[in-house]
Design a protein around this motif. Structure first.
Motif, mmCIF file in Angstrom:
data_model
loop_
_atom_site.group_PDB
_atom_site.id
_atom_site.type_symbol
_atom_site.label_atom_id
_atom_site.label_comp_id
_atom_site.label_asym_id
_atom_site.label_seq_id
_atom_site.Cartn_x
_atom_site.Cartn_y
_atom_site.Cartn_z
ATOM 1 N N ARG A 28 51.778 16.977 53.785
ATOM 2 C CA ARG A 28 50.943 16.203 54.787
ATOM 3 C C ARG A 28 49.577 16.329 54.052
ATOM 4 N NH1 ARG A 28 53.724 14.657 59.144
ATOM 5 N NH2 ARG A 28 51.889 13.799 60.035
ATOM 6 N N LYS A 62 55.339 13.984 64.995
ATOM 7 C CA LYS A 62 55.221 14.871 63.914
ATOM 8 C C LYS A 62 56.399 16.381 64.066
ATOM 9 C CE LYS A 62 51.764 18.329 62.165
ATOM 10 N NZ LYS A 62 50.346 18.596 62.437
ATOM 11 N N GLU A 81 47.732 11.506 56.110
ATOM 12 C CA GLU A 81 47.492 11.374 57.401
ATOM 13 C C GLU A 81 46.067 10.558 57.534
ATOM 14 O OE1 GLU A 81 47.468 15.364 59.186
ATOM 15 O OE2 GLU A 81 49.356 15.151 59.551
#
Length: 131
Positions: A28, A62, A81
């Motif tokens: 991420r 998530k 993100e």
């Protein structure tokens, strides 16, 4: 002097490209236009996760992604993100109307989109669309 400048520009571009390639399963990373474009050019499967820290649906997504992304079938997906509250220009560029928006890309092609969905089977199908 010009050769040195060209060398430095090429080195910077290569470094940025290498960072996009080096990202591994479920990594991420904060969205940047350059990293996203580098991943697209490299043909990487991409998940754009438009989220907000205060959003309970985003938190549920998530958790589901934390279970799905480590699997071998999703090992190459890079996750960008996007902060819904601070990156409004990016949110608009992706045509997102709200946080909890998940968008998948196969290289430069958008291949799927979910909004406010937390069911693992639906999110898995979205991730599968990048393959």
């Amino acid at each position: 002097m010009l050769d040195r400048r060209l060398f430095l520009i090429a080195l910077a571009a290569l470094s940025s490209f290498a960072c996009a390639l080096a990202a591994t399963a479920g990594d991420r990373m904060p969205y940047t236009q350059q990293e996203f474009e580098d991943a697209q050019k490299a043909g990487r499967p991409i998940l754009v996760d438009i989220r907000a820290s205060w959003c309970p649906i985003c938190k549920a997504q998530k958790q589901v992604l934390a279970k799905l992304l480590p699997s071998a079938e999703h090992a190459d997906i890079i996750v960008f993100e996007v902060d819904f509250d601070t990156q409004k220009d990016v949110v608009r560029a992706f045509g997102a109307q709200m946080q909890s928006t998940l968008i998948t890309f196969k290289g430069k092609q958008e291949v799927g989109r979910l909004v406010a969905v937390t069911k693992a089977d639906a999110i898995k199908r979205l991730l599968d669309s990048t393959g």
